[in-house]
Design an enzyme around this catalytic site. Structure first.
Site, PDB file in Angstrom:
ATOM      1  N   SER A  93      -4.429  -4.151 -70.792  1.00  0.00           N
ATOM      2  CA  SER A  93      -3.530  -4.922 -69.931  1.00  0.00           C
ATOM      3  C   SER A  93      -2.664  -3.987 -69.094  1.00  0.00           C
ATOM      4  O   SER A  93      -2.073  -4.397 -68.104  1.00  0.00           O
ATOM      5  CB  SER A  93      -2.632  -5.830 -70.783  1.00  0.00           C
ATOM      6  OG  SER A  93      -1.892  -5.047 -71.695  1.00  0.00           O
TER       7      SER A  93
ATOM      8  N   HIS B 166      -2.666   5.955 -80.289  1.00  0.00           N
ATOM      9  CA  HIS B 166      -1.847   5.069 -81.120  1.00  0.00           C
ATOM     10  C   HIS B 166      -2.223   5.120 -82.599  1.00  0.00           C
ATOM     11  O   HIS B 166      -1.864   4.220 -83.359  1.00  0.00           O
ATOM     12  CB  HIS B 166      -1.918   3.628 -80.588  1.00  0.00           C
ATOM     13  CG  HIS B 166      -1.262   3.458 -79.247  1.00  0.00           C
ATOM     14  ND1 HIS B 166      -1.476   2.378 -78.421  1.00  0.00           N
ATOM     15  CD2 HIS B 166      -0.377   4.260 -78.583  1.00  0.00           C
ATOM     16  CE1 HIS B 166      -0.757   2.510 -77.317  1.00  0.00           C
ATOM     17  NE2 HIS B 166      -0.097   3.651 -77.382  1.00  0.00           N
TER      18      HIS B 166
END
Ligand code: BJW
Length: 244
Positions: free
Chosen positions: A192, A121
């Site tokens: 997550s 990212h």
């Protein structure tokens, strides 16, 4: 050491190739807030999906730039934790046996000394042009501001991170998929598992999958073992290769 931790430490010792997929929880004990846990300050007001997009930046460049500026400043002050350091130490002892694939933009794996980190990212410490740069952008220093702009055409600087709806860097994503497909063991730490394609790597892993997370995650169902604990507490136990 609990039975599960001992079992996974044994898998670590036996694995020829290990892939470690990390998320924001990896850096939580360094003091970097995660995205989806209870948040304070700026994070309480906005969801990442509302700020980490090109549309949000174009609609309110100053607000999004300032959000990143606060985070950049905070990240520059923190240090890698015992989890990052245990990973880097393992890689020093066993060159080419563990590949770090991270969703984090904080550079803490790299600062801990991990080589060849696949940062899916991007990197919050860097920025780049929002629109394709013209000659004017590349030949002049951007004018300072929030965000800085090209003096001639107004093109804006933006953080060199991957926003929702944007492609991940192709080389890093391909290398991460290869690492997942060849590993004997994947450690999924502090994510997550809500954001794709990164989360999908845990589902294409060839070997055993171990989730390390103090709370439930969307990847628990993909795991052979779930270890309920934190990165800084568990990674040293898993990677330090005691007598076994
Ligand atoms: C601890 C702990 C401790 C706490 N120890 N643990 C398939 C299905 C559905 C949607 C999609 C799909 N494929 C693609 C999409 C769309 C989208 C997406 O995934 N959306 C979902 C929200 C549904 N994905 C994209 O848009 C991606 N691009 C893409 O797919 O391109 C192709 C394409 C283009 C056009 C159209 C369609 C496709 C890009 C995703 C980019 C994500 N960017 C961000 C921001 C980066 C910049 C910035 O920092 O601002 O990346 S969003 C944010 O989420 C950030 C993170 O890297 C990422 C993941 O979050 P992470 O790391 O998991 O953090 P948290 O907070 O969620 O979780 C922390 C965890 O730690 C928790 O579980 C805690 O319990 C735990 N924890 N303390 C261990 N001490």
């Amino acid at each position: 050491m609990s039975g599960d931790v001992e079992q996974v430490a044994g898998w670590v010792r036996d694995a020829r190739q290990i892939a470690l997929l990390s998320g924001a929880g990896m850096s939580a004990e360094s003091g970097v807030p995660t995205f989806r846990d209870a948040q304070t300050g700026l994070w309480a007001k906005f969801r990442p999906e509302e700020l980490a997009t090109e549309d949000a930046f174009r609609a309110n460049p100053q607000m999004v730039w300032d959000w990143y500026a606060v985070r950049r400043e905070m990240i520059a002050k923190v240090e890698p934790n015992a989890g990052h350091l245990a990973v880097a130490a393992f890689q020093r002892r066993h060159p080419n046996r563990l590949t770090v694939v991270t969703q984090n933009v904080d550079g803490l794996h790299q600062r801990a000394g991990s080589p060849g980190v696949l940062a899916l990212h991007g990197n919050i410490a860097q920025d780049k042009w929002l629109d394709a740069p013209g000659d004017c952008c590349t030949h002049m220093e951007p004018v300072a501001g929030r965000p800085p702009r090209c003096a001639k055409c107004g093109n804006m600087r933006r953080p060199a991170v991957v926003w929702f709806g944007e492609m991940l860097p192709a080389r890093e994503l391909q290398a991460a998929e290869e690492a997942a497909r060849r590993c004997d063991l994947m450690l999924v730490v502090g994510t997550s598992g809500a954001v794709y394609p990164a989360a999908g790597l845990a589902r294409i892993a060839r070997g055993k999958v171990v989730v390390v997370n103090p709370h439930a995650s969307e990847l628990d169902d993909a795991a052979d073992v779930v270890l309920r604990g934190t990165a800084a507490a568990l990674l040293p136990q898993l990677l330090e290769e005691g007598p076994g």
